[in-house]
Design a protein around this motif. Structure first.
Motif, PDB file in Angstrom:
ATOM      1  N   ALA A 248       8.521   7.097  -9.455  1.00 34.26           N
ATOM      2  CA  ALA A 248       7.263   7.716  -9.886  1.00 34.26           C
ATOM      3  C   ALA A 248       7.494   8.519 -11.162  1.00 34.26           C
ATOM      4  N   ALA A 249       8.618   9.247 -11.218  1.00 38.77           N
ATOM      5  CA  ALA A 249       8.904  10.084 -12.383  1.00 38.77           C
ATOM      6  C   ALA A 249       9.217   9.238 -13.615  1.00 38.77           C
ATOM      7  N   THR A 250       9.662   8.001 -13.400  1.00 37.74           N
ATOM      8  CA  THR A 250      10.069   7.145 -14.517  1.00 37.74           C
ATOM      9  C   THR A 250       8.934   6.225 -14.971  1.00 37.74           C
ATOM     10  N   GLY A 251       7.807   6.244 -14.277  1.00 38.81           N
ATOM     11  CA  GLY A 251       6.645   5.514 -14.778  1.00 38.81           C
ATOM     12  C   GLY A 251       6.207   4.307 -13.977  1.00 38.81           C
ATOM     13  N   LEU A 252       6.844   4.059 -12.835  1.00 40.98           N
ATOM     14  CA  LEU A 252       6.386   2.915 -12.030  1.00 40.98           C
ATOM     15  C   LEU A 252       5.022   3.217 -11.411  1.00 40.98           C
ATOM     16  N   LYS A 253       4.104   2.257 -11.526  1.00 38.43           N
ATOM     17  CA  LYS A 253       2.735   2.483 -11.041  1.00 38.43           C
ATOM     18  C   LYS A 253       2.410   1.649  -9.803  1.00 38.43           C
ATOM     19  N   HIS A 254       3.155   0.538  -9.616  1.00 37.13           N
ATOM     20  CA  HIS A 254       2.862  -0.330  -8.475  1.00 37.13           C
ATOM     21  C   HIS A 254       4.165  -0.911  -7.920  1.00 37.13           C
ATOM     22  N   ILE A 255       4.363  -0.753  -6.620  1.00 36.99           N
ATOM     23  CA  ILE A 255       5.581  -1.277  -5.978  1.00 36.99           C
ATOM     24  C   ILE A 255       5.197  -2.215  -4.844  1.00 36.99           C
ATOM     25  N   VAL A 256       5.802  -3.400  -4.851  1.00 41.29           N
ATOM     26  CA  VAL A 256       5.699  -4.313  -3.705  1.00 41.29           C
ATOM     27  C   VAL A 256       7.047  -4.243  -2.991  1.00 41.29           C
ATOM     28  N   LEU A 257       7.027  -3.769  -1.741  1.00 41.27           N
ATOM     29  CA  LEU A 257       8.266  -3.561  -0.980  1.00 41.27           C
ATOM     30  C   LEU A 257       8.428  -4.652   0.074  1.00 41.27           C
ATOM     31  N   LEU A 258       9.612  -5.285   0.099  1.00 39.32           N
ATOM     32  CA  LEU A 258       9.928  -6.215   1.181  1.00 39.32           C
ATOM     33  C   LEU A 258      10.409  -5.414   2.380  1.00 39.32           C
ATOM     34  N   SER A 259       9.765  -5.630   3.523  1.00 41.96           N
ATOM     35  CA  SER A 259      10.124  -4.910   4.733  1.00 41.96           C
ATOM     36  C   SER A 259      10.439  -5.914   5.842  1.00 41.96           C
ATOM     37  N   GLY A 260      11.000  -5.415   6.954  1.00 45.39           N
ATOM     38  CA  GLY A 260      11.360  -6.297   8.062  1.00 45.39           C
ATOM     39  C   GLY A 260      10.564  -5.940   9.309  1.00 45.39           C
ATOM     40  N   ARG A 261      10.210  -6.960  10.095  1.00 44.73           N
ATOM     41  CA  ARG A 261       9.420  -6.716  11.317  1.00 44.73           C
ATOM     42  C   ARG A 261      10.274  -6.083  12.417  1.00 44.73           C
ATOM     43  N   GLY A 262       9.648  -5.205  13.160  1.00 41.46           N
ATOM     44  CA  GLY A 262      10.270  -4.687  14.377  1.00 41.46           C
ATOM     45  C   GLY A 262      11.376  -3.683  14.151  1.00 41.46           C
ATOM     46  N   GLU A 263      11.459  -3.135  12.928  1.00 46.66           N
ATOM     47  CA  GLU A 263      12.535  -2.182  12.633  1.00 46.66           C
ATOM     48  C   GLU A 263      11.945  -0.798  12.410  1.00 46.66           C
ATOM     49  N   GLU A 264      12.402   0.188  13.213  1.00 46.59           N
ATOM     50  CA  GLU A 264      11.857   1.546  13.048  1.00 46.59           C
ATOM     51  C   GLU A 264      12.177   2.108  11.666  1.00 46.59           C
ATOM     52  N   GLY A 265      13.389   1.828  11.169  1.00 48.45           N
ATOM     53  CA  GLY A 265      13.783   2.310   9.842  1.00 48.45           C
ATOM     54  C   GLY A 265      12.890   1.728   8.758  1.00 48.45           C
TER      55      GLY A 265
ATOM     56  N   TRP B  70       0.697   0.454  -3.858  1.00 43.89           N
ATOM     57  CA  TRP B  70       1.735  -0.251  -3.078  1.00 43.89           C
ATOM     58  C   TRP B  70       1.219  -1.516  -2.413  1.00 43.89           C
ATOM     59  N   ASN B  71       2.174  -2.387  -2.136  1.00 44.04           N
ATOM     60  CA  ASN B  71       1.992  -3.452  -1.124  1.00 44.04           C
ATOM     61  C   ASN B  71       3.254  -3.504  -0.301  1.00 44.04           C
ATOM     62  N   ILE B  72       3.089  -3.820   0.971  1.00 37.31           N
ATOM     63  CA  ILE B  72       4.249  -4.038   1.829  1.00 37.31           C
ATOM     64  C   ILE B  72       4.175  -5.472   2.338  1.00 37.31           C
ATOM     65  N   VAL B  73       5.264  -6.191   2.167  1.00 35.83           N
ATOM     66  CA  VAL B  73       5.353  -7.540   2.715  1.00 35.83           C
ATOM     67  C   VAL B  73       6.379  -7.452   3.848  1.00 35.83           C
ATOM     68  N   ARG B  74       5.863  -7.405   5.082  1.00 35.82           N
ATOM     69  CA  ARG B  74       6.721  -7.176   6.263  1.00 35.82           C
ATOM     70  C   ARG B  74       7.013  -8.532   6.893  1.00 35.82           C
TER      71      ARG B  74
END
Ligand SMILES: NC(=O)c1ccc[n+]([C@@H]2O[C@H](COP(=O)([O-])OP(=O)(O)OC[C@H]3O[C@@H](n4cnc5c(N)ncnc54)[C@H](OP(=O)(O)O)[C@@H]3O)[C@@H](O)[C@H]2O)c1
Length: 281
Positions: free
Chosen positions: A84-101, A116-120
């Motif tokens: 955020a401090a460096t200027g990123l405005k949109h993040i698409v994060l790859l996530s995993g199903r069934g993981e609390e972390g 944001w987008n999350i692709v779980r």
């Protein structure tokens, strides 16, 4: 004015590579990074992060080794702060199903103020052809502590299509896509389908998890890999992830790719033929 490049963290990864190829084919400038690129990006070295991010506004982020590991939450928190401090405005994060972390990491991104987008995702089909399971298939026997759990394996090509859509389509902003394949299969069924299509015997052998992890330890596998595999095979594969989810259809308006199609294109790629070639050489 020239558009800034799209940052891809995980250049050589199963999805990062595919996202990069798709974006370049569409004419986008990209900055794919990992430990082996210049600039480099290493999740274990925050000093590499700022240089990799500077000059970009949109990013596809794949974490290593897995958002389930105990240190992931604090690393993602720090990454999002610097992003955020460096200027990123949109993040698409790859996530995993069934993981609390993974859920904790998703929450950090959602609360960051960055769009944001999350692709779980469920387990990738490509684990059978571009990862540790390839060796077993080439040897004719896949040995895993996965019992008869069923999993709707997803094609990494589908994940890449969803990610590209999330990066480029403003209508998708701030949405989570839970992506799976269209059929839940056991490892035995997957191996049977692969064996039938290859026309040569490959079998699946299920072993107890303790023995599997002990064998890894004796081979010198790192402690964190042992922890991660135990977590995957005891928690993530306890049956919680067996349902099929509509994320691919929601993002792309088309069904997810079936395991049979993945098997067919992987046979055409030749990656499962290496052992046969070695034997006949
Ligand atoms: N595989 C699955 O079934 C699955 C399912 C759901 C979610 N996920 C998530 O997808 C992500 C990718 O997992 P994957 O196993 O499929 O790996 P992958 O995307 O195939 O990524 C492997 C690449 O990661 C890079 N890498 C390794 N350590 C790194 C580090 N410390 N910093 C930066 N880059 C590093 C390496 O490139 P360099 O050597 O060039 O650094 C390596 O080529 C993980 O967050 C995982 O939780 C995976």
């Amino acid at each position: 004015m020239k558009k800034p490049p799209i940052l891809i963290i995980g250049k050589n990864g199963k999805t990062g590579m595919r996202v990069n190829q798709r974006l370049q084919a569409l004419g986008y400038a990209t900055r794919p990074v990992s430990r082996s690129t210049t600039p480099s990006f290493d999740w274990n070295n925050p000093e590499t992060w700022r240089t990799a991010i500077e000059g970009t506004t949109t990013a596809y982020v794949t974490y290593q080794p897995d958002l389930a590991i105990p240190g992931a939450e604090s690393t993602i928190k720090e990454f999002v702060r610097i992003a955020a401090a460096t200027g990123l405005k949109h993040i698409v994060l790859l996530s995993g199903r069934g993981e609390e972390g993974a859920v904790r990491a998703e929450e950090i991104l959602k609360a960051s103020g960055i769009s944001w987008n999350i692709v779980r995702a469920s387990w990738f089909c490509q684990n059978f052809s571009e990862s540790f399971m390839l060796e077993g298939i080439l040897a004719g026997e896949l040995v895993l502590p996965a019992g008869d759990t069923i999993e709707p394996f997803i094609d990494a090509d589908d994940i890449a299509d969803v990610v590209v859509s999330a990066l480029n389509e403003p209508k998708h902003r701030n949405r989570l896509f839970e992506v799976t394949g269209p059929r839940a299969l056991s490892f035995a069924q997957c191996i049977q389908e692969i064996s039938d299509a290859l026309g040569r015997p490959v079998k699946y052998t299920s072993v107890p998890v303790d023995g599997y992890i002990n064998a890894l330890r004796e081979e010198g596998a790192p402690e964190d890999l042992q922890w991660l595999l135990r977590e995957l095979f005891t928690v993530v594969f306890d049956g919680r992830n067996c349902n099929v989810m509509p994320g691919v259809e929601e993002a792309l308006g088309r069904p997810a790719t079936d395991f049979k199609t993945y098997v067919q294109k992987t046979i055409e790629s030749g990656v499962w033929n290496t052992m046969m070639q070695r034997q006949s050489a």
